[in-house]
Design a protein around this motif. Sequence first.
Motif, PDB file in Angstrom:
ATOM      1  N   TYR A  22     -25.802 -36.537 -19.178  1.00 46.14           N
ATOM      2  CA  TYR A  22     -26.678 -37.645 -19.614  1.00 46.14           C
ATOM      3  C   TYR A  22     -26.215 -38.194 -20.972  1.00 46.14           C
ATOM      4  O   TYR A  22     -26.186 -39.415 -21.196  1.00 46.14           O
ATOM      5  N   GLU A  26     -24.744 -42.005 -22.124  1.00 42.25           N
ATOM      6  CA  GLU A  26     -25.300 -42.799 -23.231  1.00 42.25           C
ATOM      7  C   GLU A  26     -24.221 -43.153 -24.252  1.00 42.25           C
ATOM      8  O   GLU A  26     -24.169 -44.281 -24.751  1.00 42.25           O
ATOM      9  N   VAL A  40     -30.586 -35.878 -25.515  1.00 39.80           N
ATOM     10  CA  VAL A  40     -31.386 -36.592 -24.519  1.00 39.80           C
ATOM     11  C   VAL A  40     -32.514 -35.677 -24.083  1.00 39.80           C
ATOM     12  O   VAL A  40     -32.294 -34.515 -23.751  1.00 39.80           O
ATOM     13  N   THR A  55     -30.256 -32.550 -22.234  1.00 41.31           N
ATOM     14  CA  THR A  55     -28.902 -32.121 -22.609  1.00 41.31           C
ATOM     15  C   THR A  55     -28.567 -32.645 -23.990  1.00 41.31           C
ATOM     16  O   THR A  55     -29.274 -33.506 -24.542  1.00 41.31           O
ATOM     17  N   SER A  67     -29.586 -27.537 -23.629  1.00 45.28           N
ATOM     18  CA  SER A  67     -30.551 -27.814 -22.563  1.00 45.28           C
ATOM     19  C   SER A  67     -31.703 -26.822 -22.599  1.00 45.28           C
ATOM     20  O   SER A  67     -31.502 -25.630 -22.866  1.00 45.28           O
ATOM     21  N   PRO A  86     -34.505 -39.914 -21.489  1.00 42.56           N
ATOM     22  CA  PRO A  86     -33.588 -40.031 -20.342  1.00 42.56           C
ATOM     23  C   PRO A  86     -33.807 -41.307 -19.537  1.00 42.56           C
ATOM     24  O   PRO A  86     -34.940 -41.779 -19.424  1.00 42.56           O
ATOM     25  N   ASP A  87     -32.730 -41.841 -19.024  1.00 41.23           N
ATOM     26  CA  ASP A  87     -32.774 -43.031 -18.173  1.00 41.23           C
ATOM     27  C   ASP A  87     -32.271 -42.595 -16.793  1.00 41.23           C
ATOM     28  O   ASP A  87     -31.105 -42.764 -16.449  1.00 41.23           O
ATOM     29  N   MET A  88     -33.202 -42.018 -16.020  1.00 45.46           N
ATOM     30  CA  MET A  88     -32.795 -41.343 -14.785  1.00 45.46           C
ATOM     31  C   MET A  88     -32.126 -42.268 -13.781  1.00 45.46           C
ATOM     32  O   MET A  88     -31.205 -41.866 -13.078  1.00 45.46           O
ATOM     33  N   TYR A  91     -28.526 -42.564 -14.652  1.00 47.27           N
ATOM     34  CA  TYR A  91     -27.724 -41.367 -14.382  1.00 47.27           C
ATOM     35  C   TYR A  91     -27.517 -41.193 -12.874  1.00 47.27           C
ATOM     36  O   TYR A  91     -26.451 -40.748 -12.441  1.00 47.27           O
ATOM     37  N   SER A  95     -24.018 -40.932 -11.033  1.00 43.81           N
ATOM     38  CA  SER A  95     -23.785 -39.773 -10.182  1.00 43.81           C
ATOM     39  C   SER A  95     -23.236 -40.207  -8.823  1.00 43.81           C
ATOM     40  O   SER A  95     -22.274 -39.619  -8.313  1.00 43.81           O
ATOM     41  N   ASP A 115     -24.721 -33.710 -11.296  1.00 43.41           N
ATOM     42  CA  ASP A 115     -23.387 -33.896 -11.897  1.00 43.41           C
ATOM     43  C   ASP A 115     -22.402 -32.811 -11.488  1.00 43.41           C
ATOM     44  O   ASP A 115     -21.422 -32.566 -12.170  1.00 43.41           O
TER      45      ASP A 115
END
Length: 423
Positions: A22, A26, A40, A55, A67, A86-88, A91, A95, A115
Amino acid sequence: MVLPTAPDLSRRILHVDMDAFYAAVEQRDRPELRGKPVIVGADPQGGRGRGVVATASYEARRFGVGSAMPISQAWKACPDGVYLRPDMSKYAAVSSQVFDVLRRFTDQVEPVSIDEAFLDVTASLRAIGPAGQPPAATAEALALRLKEAIRGETQLTASVGLATSKMVAKVASEMRKPDGLVVVAAGQEAAFLAPLPVRRLWGVGPKMEESLLRLGIHTIGDLARTETAALARRLGSHAGFLQDLARGIDDRPVVAQGEAAKSIGQEHTFDADTDDRARLRKTLLELADAVARRVREHGLKARTITLKYRDERFKTVTRSHTVAEATDAGDSFFAEAWRLFEGVHGARRVRLLGIYASGFGPSQLGLFSPSTSVERDRVRDAVEERFGEGALTRASLLPRPASRGCDDTPPGPTDDRSRRLRR
Ligand code: TTP
Ligand code: MG
């Protein structure tokens, strides 16, 4: 078909794991964050925030941030870090880009997390290269290409482990993060693992680590060398499996997405190699029941039963038999497995037994007189759903009553949970 095979040193398995995933995404998207500690996770709210770190970039890890650490603790360790929520969806999109790259190298891709994946590239080494390129001469060359392809398409780095098994590949990928490639040559698995601390073994969590340390077992090599029976007395039924792993023996196949349902199975590694027929029979009965239960849970019936058999010298064979009529009855699975067992069992003691069901079709209860054994299994599923697994068991799987004659009352407490079904 997905069936484990004998430990096979010809397999080439990659474990691919994106670095600081993550945080790396960024930093990629906001160049001003590159080289900075990026964390994050939850909002630190000046140290009062709740929640945990998802993370941290490698720069932040130097401050001890990682983490699952409470965000308030991260703030104390690294007050000058850049904290991001987080900006899921971003990600997830990256992924799927990464997985698209992986699938160009082989269709044998088993996703582990957002990941992380295993790839079995044994066959792709023999086939043509991705996108018309010539095939990679070696698995190592293929791994380098794969890392380059990920970098080229996502501007992110991955760490890769290459070995003959999933477990060793996974340990290898963690060795030289970030942007690492660690290759473990075939035959060198045990030597590679031996000096590493036991917690590095995939499957050893903090609790297991504590138990092992208390036994004076610090390295994976210590674990491999410990006498199996002594270990089993302390750790129970996991001992044999753990020791196999410590010796670099892990024949679990890479299960590509969508293939998972092609076989359903379960294995048991004995604490100490055994030739006790009653024990072997009981183990197969338990495995047959467990597998049949899972087959029924999926609403399936199986036509093929496979026995996996490993002797004390690690010689492993699998034998299958396909029956005319698909079944989901534990009795039938057992009967087939026992016949296959009788065909392979010789003078050597047995280390591992496994039963796999495959050749599935949908389950349709016969309209007329369903077999009593199927009915009984269904009754048992219903009871277990209500009272928990093991609420009903076969009489032949019960411990013998210590001092009583054989009567209809099973030993032990007589509440509903322990009422047994005699068969
Ligand atoms: P990991 O691969 O475990 O970690 P990572 O990619 O950040 O770092 P590494 O270089 O050590 O592989 O996890 C992948 C992502 O999953 C990670 O970027 C964030 C998320 N994650 C959590 O949200 N919570 C967690 O506890 C962990 C371990 C990961
Ligand atoms: Mg990662």
